[in-house]
Design an enzyme around this catalytic site. Structure first.
Site, PDB file in Angstrom:
ATOM      1  N   CYS A 147       0.938  -1.110  -0.253  1.00 12.54           N
ATOM      2  CA  CYS A 147       0.378  -0.391  -0.135  1.00 12.54           C
ATOM      3  C   CYS A 147       1.237   1.111  -0.382  1.00 12.54           C
ATOM      4  O   CYS A 147       1.237   1.615   1.440  1.00 12.54           O
ATOM      5  CB  CYS A 147      -0.861  -0.063   1.021  1.00 12.54           C
ATOM      6  SG  CYS A 147      -1.989   0.911   1.644  1.00 12.54           S
ATOM      7  N   CYS A 150      -0.290   4.341   1.775  1.00  9.55           N
ATOM      8  CA  CYS A 150      -0.200   4.314   3.269  1.00  9.55           C
ATOM      9  C   CYS A 150       1.451   4.506   3.205  1.00  9.55           C
ATOM     10  O   CYS A 150       1.259   5.058   5.298  1.00  9.55           O
ATOM     11  CB  CYS A 150      -0.571   2.603   3.791  1.00  9.55           C
ATOM     12  SG  CYS A 150      -2.050   1.645   3.078  1.00  9.55           S
ATOM     13  N   ASP A 151       2.346   4.585   3.556  1.00  8.82           N
ATOM     14  CA  ASP A 151       3.413   3.587   3.298  1.00  8.82           C
ATOM     15  C   ASP A 151       4.419   4.668   2.511  1.00  8.82           C
ATOM     16  O   ASP A 151       5.671   4.736   2.801  1.00  8.82           O
ATOM     17  CB  ASP A 151       3.901   2.352   2.781  1.00  8.82           C
ATOM     18  CG  ASP A 151       3.187   1.577   4.316  1.00  8.82           C
ATOM     19  OD1 ASP A 151       2.340   2.060   5.199  1.00  8.82           O
ATOM     20  OD2 ASP A 151       3.320   0.223   4.049  1.00  8.82           O
TER      21      ASP A 151
END
Ligand code: NAP
Length: 317
Positions: A147, A150-151
Site C-alpha cells: 500500500c 499508506c506507506d
C-alpha cells in the site's frame, strides 16, 4: 443429545433476514442500500475492518459525481450512513462460514453468532497478492508493503522498488516518486497491462526507471530485519538492486476464505457456482474491472436480483 439441542436452539432462535450482504466495501454497502430501500430486512456483515480497498485510497478521482475527487474513507463512510439511513443493519464482524444445505441459509460470524437469511450477497472483495517468498513474509511491514498510499511518506529521499506492470503498479510508482529519490519498477515481462495515460505519466517522471523481463528471487535482508535490496533474475542471471522499500502491486486474490467448505469454490478459490438466492458483487467475482464504480454497480444489481428472487419465491408459495 444436549449439544444437538443447544445447536438447534441457537440456530432456530436466530434472526432471519431477507438479505444478508457479506462485505463492507462499495459493492456490499451499495447492495445494503438498495436492499434496505426495497423494504427488505437487510443485514450487512461488513468485516472487522470495514470499507474494503477504498479506505486505503487517499483520493478517489474517478467516482462519478465528485469533480475534485473524494477521500476514499469519506466515500465509504457516506455509503455506510446512506445504507443505515434506510434501515440496513451493519455489523462490523467477519463472516466465518456459511451453510447452503438448509434454507434459510445459515451464516456463522466470527463471534460464533448465527444468522439465517433467505438470500445472501457475497461482496468480500479481493486482497493483494504476494510473491510467496520467505524473505517477503519476514520483511512484510518492515520495508515490504502492498500500500503506497499508506506507506509512501516513510520513504522520503529513499530508494524504492515497485513490482508489477498493471494500473496499480504504475499508480503506486507515481505516488512514490513524489517522496522517494528513486523508484524502480520491476516487471516480469515486456508488456504492461496498465492504461496508456498512466504509462505516459511514468515515462515523463524523471525519478522512475523501469526494468522489464526480471523476476524477483529474494528480498534482502531478513536477517537485519529491514530491506536493503532485491535480487532479480533475468534470463538466469542474478542481479542485485539496492533499495530501502519494496512495494508489491501484482494483483489480487478473491476474498473467499470464509467460503471454503461451502462447495461453491473452484480449485483456485474463485466462485464457481452460486446456489439459488445467492449473488455476488464487486471484486470478489470480478477479475477484470475492479473499480469502485463497477463494484457499486454490481452491488445494486445483486440487491435487485435478490429482491426479484424473493418476489418469485412469494408468488410460488
Ligand atoms: P493486474 O492488472 O492484474 O496486474 C498485475 C500485474 O502484476 C501484472 O503486470 C502481472 O504481470 C504482475 N504479476 C502478477 N503476478 C505476479 C507475480 N507472481 N510476480 C510478478 N509479477 C506478477 O492488477 P492491478 O494492477 O492490481 O489491477 C487490477 C484491476 O484494477 C485492473 O483491472 C486495473 O485496471 C484496475 N485498477 C484501475 C486503476 C485505475 O483505473 N486508476 C487503478 C488500479 C487498478 P503480467 O502482466 O506478466 O501478468
Amino acid at each position: 443429545m444436549k449439544f444437538i439441542f443447544i445447536f438447534l436452539f441457537s440456530v432456530l432462535s436466530c434472526e432471519i433476514y431477507d438479505v444478508t450482504v457479506v462485505g463492507g466495501g462499495p459493492a456490499g454497502l451499495t447492495a445494503g442500500l438498495y436492499a434496505a430501500r426495497l423494504g427488505l430486512k437487510t443485514l450487512v456483515v461488513a468485516g472487522e475492518i470495514p470499507g474494503g480497498q477504498l479506505t486505503g485510497t487517499s483520493l478517489v478521482e474517478n467516482f462519478p459525481g465528485f469533480v475534485e475527487g473524494i477521500d476514499g474513507a469519506l466515500l465509504i463512510g457516506n455509503m455506510r450512513r446512506q445504507a443505515e439511513k434506510y434501515g440496513a443493519l451493519i455489523k462490523e464482524e467477519n463472516a466465518e462460514s456459511v451453510s447452503f444445505t438448509q434454507f434459510p441459509y445459515i451464516l456463522t460470524l466470527g463471534t460464533k453468532e448465527k444468522v439465517r437469511s433467505r438470500t445472501i450477497i457475497i461482496a468480500t472483495g479481493a486482497f493483494p497478492r504476494r510473491l510467496g517468498l520467505l524473505s517477503e513474509g519476514a520483511l512484510f511491514g518492515k520495508g515490504v508493503s502492498t500500500c503506497a498510499v499508506c506507506d509512501a511518506s516513510l520513504y522520503k529521499g529513499k530508494k524504492v522498488v515497485v513490482i508489477g506492470g498493471g494500473d496499480s503498479a504504475f499508480e503506486e510508482a507515481l505516488l512514490l516518486s513524489r517522496f522517494a529519490s528513486k523508484v524502480t519498477m520491476v516487471h516480469r515481462s515486456g508488456s504492461f497491462k496498465a492504461q496508456a495515460v498512466l504509462r505516459e505519466r511514468v515515462m515523463k517522471t524523471e525519478n522512475i526507471e523501469i526494468k522489464t523481463h526480471r523476476t524477483v528471487k529474494e528480498i534482502c535482508d531478513p536477517e537485519k530485519g529491514f530491506v536493503t535490496g532485491i535480487i532479480m533474475l533475468s534470463g538466469g542471471v542474478e542481479e542485485k538492486l539496492a533499495c530501502d522499500g519494496v512495494f508489491l502491486a501484482i494483483g489480487h486474490e478473491a476474498g473467499t476464505g470464509w467460503l471454503l467448505g461451502s462447495g461453491i469454490l473452484d480449485g483456485k478459490g474463485r466462485i464457481a457456482a452460486l446456489p439459488r438466492g445467492v449473488f455476488s458483487a464487486g471484486d470478489v467475482a470480478d477479475e477484470h474491472y475492479r473499480q469502485a464504480i463497477t463494484a457499486a454497480g454490481s452491488g445494486c444489481k445483486a440487491a435487485l436480483d435478490a429482491y426479484y428472487y424473493l418476489q418469485n419465491q412469494e408468488n410460488v408459495q
